[in-house]
Design an enzyme around this catalytic site. Structure first.
Site, PDB file in Angstrom:
ATOM      1  CG  ASP A 217      35.540  32.854  40.748  1.00 44.88           C
ATOM      2  OD1 ASP A 217      34.810  33.820  40.481  1.00 44.88           O
ATOM      3  OD2 ASP A 217      36.630  31.875  40.065  1.00 44.88           O
ATOM      4  CD  GLU A 266      26.582  16.422  54.708  1.00 43.53           C
ATOM      5  OE1 GLU A 266      27.365  17.043  55.046  1.00 43.53           O
ATOM      6  OE2 GLU A 266      26.734  15.778  53.073  1.00 43.53           O
TER       7      GLU A 266
HETATM    8  C1  GLC Z   1      35.722  35.970  38.494  1.00 44.90           C
HETATM    9  C2  GLC Z   1      35.481  36.695  39.641  1.00 44.90           C
HETATM   10  C3  GLC Z   1      37.321  37.366  39.136  1.00 44.90           C
HETATM   11  C4  GLC Z   1      38.230  36.315  39.000  1.00 44.90           C
HETATM   12  C5  GLC Z   1      37.576  35.184  38.056  1.00 44.90           C
HETATM   13  C6  GLC Z   1      39.281  34.440  38.099  1.00 44.90           C
HETATM   14  O1  GLC Z   1      35.355  36.317  37.647  1.00 44.90           O
HETATM   15  O2  GLC Z   1      34.596  37.542  40.021  1.00 44.90           O
HETATM   16  O3  GLC Z   1      36.891  38.616  40.027  1.00 44.90           O
HETATM   17  O4  GLC Z   1      39.161  37.398  39.125  1.00 44.90           O
HETATM   18  O5  GLC Z   1      36.456  34.476  38.472  1.00 44.90           O
HETATM   19  O6  GLC Z   1      38.444  34.098  39.446  1.00 44.90           O
END
Ligand code: GLC
Length: 555
Positions: A217, A266
């Site tokens: 993310d 790993e």
């Molecule tokens: C990313 C995710 C989204 C979230 C954001 C903050 O863009 O896809 O859903 O709100 O990150 O974590």
């Protein structure tokens, strides 16, 4: 004349098993909205396990699960309290292990979401930071700053959060913390060795439990450089994102991923990763490099209009980018952050540059009469069939295999997305693509659970139910099953050769082994090239490829 593209660099050959991800169809599960086994209105891990036969029948190679960790759900689970546990409302670690075993048994790999840019404000580290003094080791794990003004009552800078509203929050002693997303999502300080080590531990924790890969993310946001004097928002916006921007896509973020790669390697086969990195396309290969995460999302089609020339341009550009990193590209038409493509393609194109697709229609609660739902679905089916024929991996979002539209008219009192609450009247948020799935045409919550659903399902959801589509050969579900089944046999080499077409609205490419994909993006029928029909997104008449329809042929 035709040109051959994208011969991948396979010099770093592992066995086939290690390459499973290169052309995988990966199905994204938003766990709280997939299937609810315990009847509390929230989807859970047992619900997913019960649906493994469905996933197997669909023909996907992997599932990617959005966060299922303990969370107050300030941002749908992307506010993580504990990276090495399961939200008790969704199950236990034992349920997780059972789910992984069931998926593996069914030949489906498991990818999970890692959220490293920020924790939740309930994470034990942040709680400790709040009760610790300025300058403490606990605060050094986050991005704390003294406020401006005599008592520090002014924010350190005027920065705006991605969801609207201020990006700095005071903690009451003159210090403020940075949260690029919701207030409940404090940004971590990735210069801190303890933070780095803890994520290495998390990656091993899940890898040891059999997880095959990770979706990262906000992968472009971890490395930050905040000088004593902070720039204002206007300056930040104007700065180029060329590797030296204070917040985004800094070159040194790849030092973090090089360390992660060490962990991935790993394991045998090596664990994989895909970056959610909203960066300029020419900088994408760094995230996708074999020394780094290995793959990066390309969101170009998700942002593109339904247009032949655009689709072709984007395919060329991304196959070239993927080849440059030795990776494979990633096709995405829908995910949990955007308006579902069956709806997007039925709406007029945004007219204001930068306007979010569907924004006006969503803000009206679906009341404006601009949506052509039939057309949206017709185009969505064609676009999907086109994408599933391409080299690279395809990321599918739960419900798109049902042709599910966006839900626009969720009452304010039932909305959950912080983007809605932090940006009143401007952003309706992402709840409309996160409504729990309809499994049955009737019954409580359309078979999602035994009782309610945490976001309201509209009455028309039953029309899209999985059981209503199951045996209908013309259904969207049948189309996905057929295409995904064929794709398994057909995707051999990662090559694509364009075939000239009679008009600008038709795109035609050939894959090795005599497999051809033809898509008519136009509003008028086109001539259907010769070949045996394998699968089509709409009904083909004799020798004719209808408007907004795609077909796979074999010659
Ligand atoms: C990313 C995710 C989204 C979230 C954001 C903050 O863009 O896809 O859903 O709100 O990150 O974590």
């Amino acid at each position: 004349m035709s040109d051959v593209l994208a011969r991948p660099d396979l010099s770093r050959t592992h066995d086939d098993d290690a390459h499973w991800w290169r052309q995988a169809a990966v199905y994204q599960i938003y766990p709280r909205s997939f299937a609810d086994a315990d009847g509390d209105g929230l989807g859970d891990l047992r619900g997913i396990r019960d649906r493994v036969p469905y996933l197997q029948g669909l023909g996907v190679d992997a599932v990617w699960m959005s966060p299922f960790y303990p969370s107050a759900l300030a941002d749908g689970g992307y506010d993580v309290d504990d990276y090495r546990d399961v939200d008790p409302r969704l199950g236990t670690l034992a349920d997780f292990d059972e789910l992984v075993a069931a998926l593996h048994e069914a030949g489906i790999r498991v990818v999970i979401d890692i959220v490293p840019n920020h924790t939740s404000d309930r994470h034990e580290w942040f709680q400790e930071a709040l009760t610790s003094p300025r300058g403490s080791a606990a605060r050094a794990r986050y991005v704390f700053r003294d406020g401006l003004g005599p008592d520090g009552t002014e924010p350190p800078a005027d920065w705006t959060s991605a969801f609207g509203g201020p990006a700095w929050e005071p903690v009451g002693d003159g210090q403020w913390y940075l949260h690029y997303f919701a207030t409940e999502q404090p940004d971590l300080n990735w210069d801190n060795r303890e933070v780095r080590d803890d994520f290495l531990r998390t990656l091993r924790f899940w890898s040891d439990r059999g997880v095959d890969g990770f979706r990262i993310d906000v992968a472009h946001g971890l490395a930050k450089r905040l000088d004593d004097e902070l720039p204002d928002q206007a300056t930040l916006d104007a700065l180029p994102r060329d590797g030296a921007h204070p917040l985004w896509d800094r070159d040194e973020v790849h030092e973090i991923y090089a360390e992660w790669r060490g962990v991935f390697d790993e394991y045998s086969p090596p664990r994989t990763a895909v970056a959610e990195a909203w960066v300029e396309s020419h900088r994408r290969p760094r995230y996708a490099s074999v020394e780094g995460l290995g793959q990066a999302f390309n969101f170009d089609l998700l942002e593109a209009p339904f247009d032949a020339a655009e689709f072709r341009r984007i395919v060329d550009a991304n196959l070239a980018l993927a080849a440059a990193s030795g990776s494979s590209t990633t096709w995405v038409l829908s995910n949990h952050d955007v308006v579902r493509h069956a709806t997007r393609y039925g709406l007029p194109e945004p007219t204001v540059p930068g306007e979010k697709h569907g924004a006006a229609w969503l803000l009206s609660g679906g009341a404006t009469p601009v949506l052509d739902r039939e057309r949206g679905l017709r185009r969505a089916r064609a676009a999907t069939l086109f994408v599933l024929g391409l080299p690279g991996s395809a990321y599918l979002y739960q419900g798109e295999e049902l042709g599910l539209p966006e839900v626009a008219d969720i009452p304010a009192s039932q909305r959950q997305d912080p983007a809605y609450f932090r940006n009143p009247g401007v952003d309706i948020g992402r709840d409309g693509c996160r409504v729990p799935l309809p499994w049955t045409a009737d019954g409580a919550s359309f078979g999602f659970g035994t009782d309610g659903a945490h976001l309201p399902q509209p009455a028309w959801f039953g029309d899209f139910a999985a059981d209503a589509q199951d045996e209908d050969p013309a259904s969207t579900l049948s189309l996905y099953r057929r295409a995904l089944g064929l794709r398994r046999d057909l995707r051999a080499a990662e090559e694509l050769e364009w075939v000239p077409t009679a008009g600008p609205d038709v795109v035609h490419f050939r894959r090795p082994g005599g497999w051809e994909v033809v898509a008519n993006f136009g509003t008028r029928p086109a001539a259907l090239p010769e070949g045996t029909e394998l699968v089509a997104s709409g009904e083909l008449a004799d020798g004719v490829l209808p408007a907004e329809t795609a077909v796979w042929l074999r010659r």
